[in-house]
Design a protein around this motif. Structure first.
Motif, PDB file in Angstrom:
ATOM      1  N   PRO A  28      44.081  15.620   8.657  1.00 38.26           N
ATOM      2  CA  PRO A  28      45.244  14.789   8.983  1.00 38.26           C
ATOM      3  C   PRO A  28      46.043  14.372   7.743  1.00 38.26           C
ATOM      4  O   PRO A  28      45.486  14.226   6.656  1.00 38.26           O
ATOM      5  N   GLU A  29      47.328  14.181   7.929  1.00 35.29           N
ATOM      6  CA  GLU A  29      48.257  13.857   6.853  1.00 35.29           C
ATOM      7  C   GLU A  29      47.854  12.603   6.065  1.00 35.29           C
ATOM      8  O   GLU A  29      48.037  12.541   4.857  1.00 35.29           O
ATOM      9  N   GLU A  30      47.291  11.608   6.741  1.00 34.95           N
ATOM     10  CA  GLU A  30      46.951  10.355   6.058  1.00 34.95           C
ATOM     11  C   GLU A  30      45.872  10.523   4.986  1.00 34.95           C
ATOM     12  O   GLU A  30      45.724   9.676   4.115  1.00 34.95           O
ATOM     13  N   PHE A  31      45.114  11.620   5.024  1.00 28.88           N
ATOM     14  CA  PHE A  31      44.108  11.889   4.004  1.00 28.88           C
ATOM     15  C   PHE A  31      44.677  12.694   2.838  1.00 28.88           C
ATOM     16  O   PHE A  31      44.077  12.760   1.777  1.00 28.88           O
ATOM     17  N   ARG A  32      45.822  13.323   3.034  1.00 32.03           N
ATOM     18  CA  ARG A  32      46.381  14.245   2.047  1.00 32.03           C
ATOM     19  C   ARG A  32      46.778  13.552   0.757  1.00 32.03           C
ATOM     20  O   ARG A  32      47.001  12.362   0.715  1.00 32.03           O
ATOM     21  N   GLY A  33      46.883  14.320  -0.301  1.00 35.01           N
ATOM     22  CA  GLY A  33      47.347  13.824  -1.585  1.00 35.01           C
ATOM     23  C   GLY A  33      46.225  13.576  -2.565  1.00 35.01           C
ATOM     24  O   GLY A  33      45.108  14.058  -2.401  1.00 35.01           O
ATOM     25  N   ASP A  34      46.549  12.820  -3.596  1.00 33.36           N
ATOM     26  CA  ASP A  34      45.602  12.502  -4.662  1.00 33.36           C
ATOM     27  C   ASP A  34      45.093  11.081  -4.489  1.00 33.36           C
ATOM     28  O   ASP A  34      45.840  10.174  -4.108  1.00 33.36           O
ATOM     29  N   TRP A  35      43.825  10.893  -4.832  1.00 37.51           N
ATOM     30  CA  TRP A  35      43.160   9.591  -4.729  1.00 37.51           C
ATOM     31  C   TRP A  35      42.409   9.344  -6.023  1.00 37.51           C
ATOM     32  O   TRP A  35      41.868  10.267  -6.618  1.00 37.51           O
ATOM     33  N   CYS A  36      42.365   8.095  -6.442  1.00 35.83           N
ATOM     34  CA  CYS A  36      41.716   7.735  -7.708  1.00 35.83           C
ATOM     35  C   CYS A  36      40.612   6.720  -7.436  1.00 35.83           C
ATOM     36  O   CYS A  36      40.815   5.758  -6.684  1.00 35.83           O
ATOM     37  N   TRP A  37      39.445   6.918  -8.062  1.00 33.78           N
ATOM     38  CA  TRP A  37      38.320   6.012  -7.875  1.00 33.78           C
ATOM     39  C   TRP A  37      38.732   4.607  -8.276  1.00 33.78           C
ATOM     40  O   TRP A  37      39.336   4.388  -9.322  1.00 33.78           O
ATOM     41  N   GLN A  38      38.414   3.621  -7.423  1.00 29.86           N
ATOM     42  CA  GLN A  38      38.777   2.241  -7.685  1.00 29.86           C
ATOM     43  C   GLN A  38      37.566   1.351  -7.899  1.00 29.86           C
ATOM     44  O   GLN A  38      37.531   0.553  -8.816  1.00 29.86           O
ATOM     45  N   GLU A  39      36.567   1.477  -7.020  1.00 25.19           N
ATOM     46  CA  GLU A  39      35.410   0.586  -7.122  1.00 25.19           C
ATOM     47  C   GLU A  39      34.221   1.174  -6.380  1.00 25.19           C
ATOM     48  O   GLU A  39      34.357   2.073  -5.574  1.00 25.19           O
ATOM     49  N   ASN A  40      33.051   0.615  -6.670  1.00 23.48           N
ATOM     50  CA  ASN A  40      31.829   0.967  -5.969  1.00 23.48           C
ATOM     51  C   ASN A  40      31.361  -0.309  -5.272  1.00 23.48           C
ATOM     52  O   ASN A  40      30.987  -1.271  -5.925  1.00 23.48           O
ATOM     53  N   THR A  41      31.429  -0.317  -3.939  1.00 22.97           N
ATOM     54  CA  THR A  41      31.067  -1.497  -3.164  1.00 22.97           C
ATOM     55  C   THR A  41      29.870  -1.175  -2.295  1.00 22.97           C
ATOM     56  O   THR A  41      29.945  -0.306  -1.433  1.00 22.97           O
ATOM     57  N   ASN A  42      28.758  -1.843  -2.532  1.00 26.36           N
ATOM     58  CA  ASN A  42      27.537  -1.629  -1.746  1.00 26.36           C
ATOM     59  C   ASN A  42      27.135  -0.161  -1.689  1.00 26.36           C
ATOM     60  O   ASN A  42      26.747   0.344  -0.647  1.00 26.36           O
ATOM     61  N   GLY A  43      27.275   0.536  -2.804  1.00 25.14           N
ATOM     62  CA  GLY A  43      26.879   1.934  -2.851  1.00 25.14           C
ATOM     63  C   GLY A  43      27.882   2.903  -2.265  1.00 25.14           C
ATOM     64  O   GLY A  43      27.629   4.091  -2.203  1.00 25.14           O
ATOM     65  N   GLU A  44      29.040   2.400  -1.839  1.00 24.23           N
ATOM     66  CA  GLU A  44      30.081   3.262  -1.274  1.00 24.23           C
ATOM     67  C   GLU A  44      31.260   3.320  -2.236  1.00 24.23           C
ATOM     68  O   GLU A  44      31.686   2.304  -2.769  1.00 24.23           O
ATOM     69  N   GLU A  45      31.746   4.503  -2.483  1.00 30.82           N
ATOM     70  CA  GLU A  45      32.852   4.710  -3.416  1.00 30.82           C
ATOM     71  C   GLU A  45      34.181   4.469  -2.706  1.00 30.82           C
ATOM     72  O   GLU A  45      34.416   5.003  -1.636  1.00 30.82           O
ATOM     73  N   ILE A  46      35.057   3.669  -3.330  1.00 31.14           N
ATOM     74  CA  ILE A  46      36.374   3.381  -2.771  1.00 31.14           C
ATOM     75  C   ILE A  46      37.426   4.022  -3.675  1.00 31.14           C
ATOM     76  O   ILE A  46      37.403   3.836  -4.893  1.00 31.14           O
ATOM     77  N   PHE A  47      38.336   4.776  -3.094  1.00 29.93           N
ATOM     78  CA  PHE A  47      39.424   5.435  -3.810  1.00 29.93           C
ATOM     79  C   PHE A  47      40.744   4.874  -3.308  1.00 29.93           C
ATOM     80  O   PHE A  47      40.894   4.571  -2.130  1.00 29.93           O
ATOM     81  N   ARG A  48      41.732   4.715  -4.220  1.00 26.56           N
ATOM     82  CA  ARG A  48      43.067   4.288  -3.822  1.00 26.56           C
ATOM     83  C   ARG A  48      44.013   5.477  -3.948  1.00 26.56           C
ATOM     84  O   ARG A  48      43.765   6.402  -4.720  1.00 26.56           O
ATOM     85  N   SER A  49      45.097   5.409  -3.227  1.00 26.55           N
ATOM     86  CA  SER A  49      46.074   6.485  -3.249  1.00 26.55           C
ATOM     87  C   SER A  49      46.745   6.567  -4.613  1.00 26.55           C
ATOM     88  O   SER A  49      47.031   5.549  -5.237  1.00 26.55           O
ATOM     89  N   GLY A  50      46.969   7.781  -5.084  1.00 26.91           N
ATOM     90  CA  GLY A  50      47.662   8.003  -6.353  1.00 26.91           C
ATOM     91  C   GLY A  50      46.854   8.851  -7.297  1.00 26.91           C
ATOM     92  O   GLY A  50      45.645   8.982  -7.163  1.00 26.91           O
ATOM     93  N   ALA A  51      47.550   9.418  -8.262  1.00 28.42           N
ATOM     94  CA  ALA A  51      46.908  10.277  -9.260  1.00 28.42           C
ATOM     95  C   ALA A  51      46.178   9.430 -10.300  1.00 28.42           C
ATOM     96  O   ALA A  51      46.559   8.294 -10.563  1.00 28.42           O
ATOM     97  N   CYS A  52      45.140   9.987 -10.886  1.00 35.86           N
ATOM     98  CA  CYS A  52      44.345   9.303 -11.909  1.00 35.86           C
ATOM     99  C   CYS A  52      44.833   9.702 -13.303  1.00 35.86           C
ATOM    100  O   CYS A  52      45.247  10.832 -13.510  1.00 35.86           O
ATOM    101  N   LYS A  53      44.742   8.780 -14.233  1.00 33.46           N
ATOM    102  CA  LYS A  53      45.064   9.097 -15.621  1.00 33.46           C
ATOM    103  C   LYS A  53      43.955   9.937 -16.231  1.00 33.46           C
ATOM    104  O   LYS A  53      44.208  10.814 -17.036  1.00 33.46           O
ATOM    105  N   LEU A  54      42.713   9.656 -15.857  1.00 33.54           N
ATOM    106  CA  LEU A  54      41.571  10.430 -16.322  1.00 33.54           C
ATOM    107  C   LEU A  54      41.058  11.281 -15.173  1.00 33.54           C
ATOM    108  O   LEU A  54      41.136  10.881 -14.015  1.00 33.54           O
ATOM    109  N   LYS A  55      40.499  12.444 -15.481  1.00 31.05           N
ATOM    110  CA  LYS A  55      40.012  13.344 -14.432  1.00 31.05           C
ATOM    111  C   LYS A  55      38.802  12.768 -13.695  1.00 31.05           C
ATOM    112  O   LYS A  55      38.683  12.906 -12.494  1.00 31.05           O
ATOM    113  N   ALA A  56      37.895  12.109 -14.419  1.00 36.05           N
ATOM    114  CA  ALA A  56      36.683  11.579 -13.780  1.00 36.05           C
ATOM    115  C   ALA A  56      37.064  10.530 -12.747  1.00 36.05           C
ATOM    116  O   ALA A  56      37.845   9.632 -13.013  1.00 36.05           O
ATOM    117  N   GLY A  57      36.514  10.665 -11.573  1.00 38.04           N
ATOM    118  CA  GLY A  57      36.801   9.725 -10.499  1.00 38.04           C
ATOM    119  C   GLY A  57      38.024  10.117  -9.702  1.00 38.04           C
ATOM    120  O   GLY A  57      38.666   9.272  -9.097  1.00 38.04           O
TER     121      GLY A  57
END
Length: 124
Positions: A28-57
């Motif tokens: 689905p379109e809402e998943f498309r694009g680039d996402w950047c790692w934001q935080e680790n909450t209770n063992g789950e990785e959270i990504f926000r919309s947008g390109a990352c400055k660094l490749k990791a995450g």
């Protein structure tokens, strides 16, 4: 014999983009694009919309890649239902000799975020 090998290589290179387009077409379109790692909450990785400055995450649905710094992955397949995208990924880890298969689940979160849960799959 050389012509057969060249023809097989040509078929393989044509198959890869077609396979990738088939996988992307099912996402689905809402998943498309680039996402950047934001935080680790209770063992789950959270990504926000947008390109990352660094490749990791970084996670790119359109390029079908995930880079966590330790793992570098490409998507093999994906299915979506009710705001959840389930994918199978082939991942490499510099510390491992063989690539590993992972199951990943992405869930849409409020605020243009997604949650990533990854688990190793049994190798056959």
């Amino acid at each position: 014999m050389g012509k057969f090998i060249a023809a097989a290589a040509l078929v393989a290179t044509q198959w890869q983009p077609a396979h990738a387009q088939m996988i992307l077409g099912s996402i689905p379109e809402e998943f498309r694009g680039d996402w950047c790692w934001q935080e680790n909450t209770n063992g789950e990785e959270i990504f926000r919309s947008g390109a990352c400055k660094l490749k990791a995450g970084s996670l790119s649905i359109d390029r079908m890649t995930l880079d966590t710094g330790r793992l570098s992955c490409v998507f093999d397949s994906g299915t979506a239902t009710d705001g959840t995208l389930k994918m199978r990924m082939h991942c490499t880890d510099p510390k491992e000799k063989q690539p590993s298969m992972y199951g990943a689940q992405l869930k849409l979160q409020p605020g243009k975020k997604i949650e990533l849960i990854m688990e190793p799959m049994e190798q056959q």
